[in-house]
Design a protein around this motif. Structure first.
Motif, PDB file in Angstrom:
ATOM      1  N   ILE A 153      -1.345   4.138   7.196  1.00 40.57           N
ATOM      2  CA  ILE A 153      -2.187   3.073   6.648  1.00 40.57           C
ATOM      3  C   ILE A 153      -3.445   2.969   7.499  1.00 40.57           C
ATOM      4  O   ILE A 153      -3.376   2.939   8.726  1.00 40.57           O
TER       5      ILE A 153
ATOM      6  N   ILE B 291       0.864  -1.184   0.000  1.00 40.51           N
ATOM      7  CA  ILE B 291       0.000   0.000   0.000  1.00 40.51           C
ATOM      8  C   ILE B 291       0.897   1.230   0.000  1.00 40.51           C
ATOM      9  O   ILE B 291       1.477   1.573   1.036  1.00 40.51           O
TER      10      ILE B 291
ATOM     11  N   ARG C 178       2.289   4.859   0.369  1.00 43.32           N
ATOM     12  CA  ARG C 178       1.959   6.051   1.133  1.00 43.32           C
ATOM     13  C   ARG C 178       3.205   6.934   1.210  1.00 43.32           C
ATOM     14  O   ARG C 178       4.317   6.501   0.946  1.00 43.32           O
TER      15      ARG C 178
ATOM     16  N   GLU D   2      -8.031  -0.739   5.532  1.00 40.05           N
ATOM     17  CA  GLU D   2      -7.230  -1.291   4.444  1.00 40.05           C
ATOM     18  C   GLU D   2      -6.594  -2.627   4.814  1.00 40.05           C
ATOM     19  O   GLU D   2      -6.172  -3.373   3.926  1.00 40.05           O
TER      20      GLU D   2
ATOM     21  N   SER E 128       2.814  -4.368   4.147  1.00 41.90           N
ATOM     22  CA  SER E 128       2.047  -3.329   3.459  1.00 41.90           C
ATOM     23  C   SER E 128       2.874  -2.093   3.120  1.00 41.90           C
ATOM     24  O   SER E 128       2.474  -1.324   2.233  1.00 41.90           O
TER      25      SER E 128
END
Length: 276
Positions: free
Chosen positions: A60, A10, A12, A64, A137
């Motif tokens: 995060i 993910i 970010r 999610e 992640s």
């Protein structure tokens, strides 16, 4: 899609994401060792506070990673249940005292020591889970492969791990696409359908999914073969970055946490008994 997939990267803009893959791997290992070697409640609570703080720094969202959290909670509940069923006196044996709260049946007495022991077991999972989720992640698979190679693991192994991590979200997306296509054709998979009928209908999803997966694996294998993958003993990585100040700070924090856990465990024992 992030909320519908698991074990996926993910992206970010955060301090955690800016760390190198080697730093994340080293911190994950140090933190895991720190939580594994002790059952001291105060140490575990401190580690959990650090774990939650790091998770917050990653930006995060909980939604999610909802699937992994729910899976962990279900696994944790089953783990505690079976601990109690197979050995309801484990806590008493470890802490050396016995405080019976109530008698349930047969040989099962509910003791404060057993509840406290299972609480500490659960606490260990809550300590390690946020960091484990972050490691997956917040780390690009290619960066993770480079970090594995940097600690001496063969780049072939690292590259295989990177492909597997990239492949998991693709499988999930294919599954959702095939499932929606089959439901549009009248294949029912809802809870209103009988269990065995749902099981039979799920075959119409699994077979295309397997064929699609095999085709993708063959495509990746041919592409790697055309590029001469595995010809040399070493390779370079675009994703390998030099260490920055934040990396040294993160490693120092991991080392300090491990030393604190070791020191408290050696000096005060592995188990903290509040019933003495």
């Amino acid at each position: 899609m992030a909320a519908n997939t698991v074990l996926n990267y993910i992206p970010r803009k955060s301090v955690v994401h800016d760390l190198t893959g080697t730093t994340k791997l080293a911190f994950f290992l140090l933190f895991t060792f720190a939580s594994m070697i002790t059952y001291n409640t105060w140490v575990l609570l401190g580690l959990m506070a650090v774990s939650l703080a790091v998770f917050r720094l990653s930006h995060i969202k909980l939604r999610e990673v909802r699937f992994m959290l729910v899976f962990m909670l279900v696994f944790l509940a089953l783990n505690d249940l079976f601990i109690f069923l197979f050995d309801p006196n484990q806590g008493t044996a470890l802490y050396g005292t016995r405080t019976v709260l109530c008698h349930l049946l047969w040989r099962y007495d509910l003791t404060a020591e057993q509840l406290f022991y299972m609480f500490n077991i659960s606490l260990k999972y809550f300590v390690a889970l946020p960091v484990a989720i972050l490691f997956i992640s917040a780390t690009n698979p290619s960066e993770f492969a480079a970090s594995l190679n940097s600690i001496g693991i063969s780049y072939k192994v690292g590259y295989s791990v990177a492909i597997a991590l990239r492949y998991i979200p693709d499988i999930q997306r294919d599954y959702h696409s095939i499932s929606q296509a089959q439901q549009a054709r009248g294949v029912e998979l809802g809870r209103s359908e009988p269990f065995f009928k749902r099981l039979k209908n799920s075959v119409s999803i699994l077979l295309p999914l397997i064929l699609t997966s095999l085709n993708r694996i063959d495509t990746i294998s041919n592409a790697m073969e055309l590029r001469g993958f595995g010809k040399h003993d070493k390779r370079t990585w675009y994703t390998r970055r030099p260490f920055a100040r934040r990396d040294f700070i993160a490693l120092a924090v991991g080392v300090v946490l491990l030393l604190i856990s070791l020191t408290v465990t050696i000096r005060f024992g592995r188990f903290y008994n509040p019933f003495v």
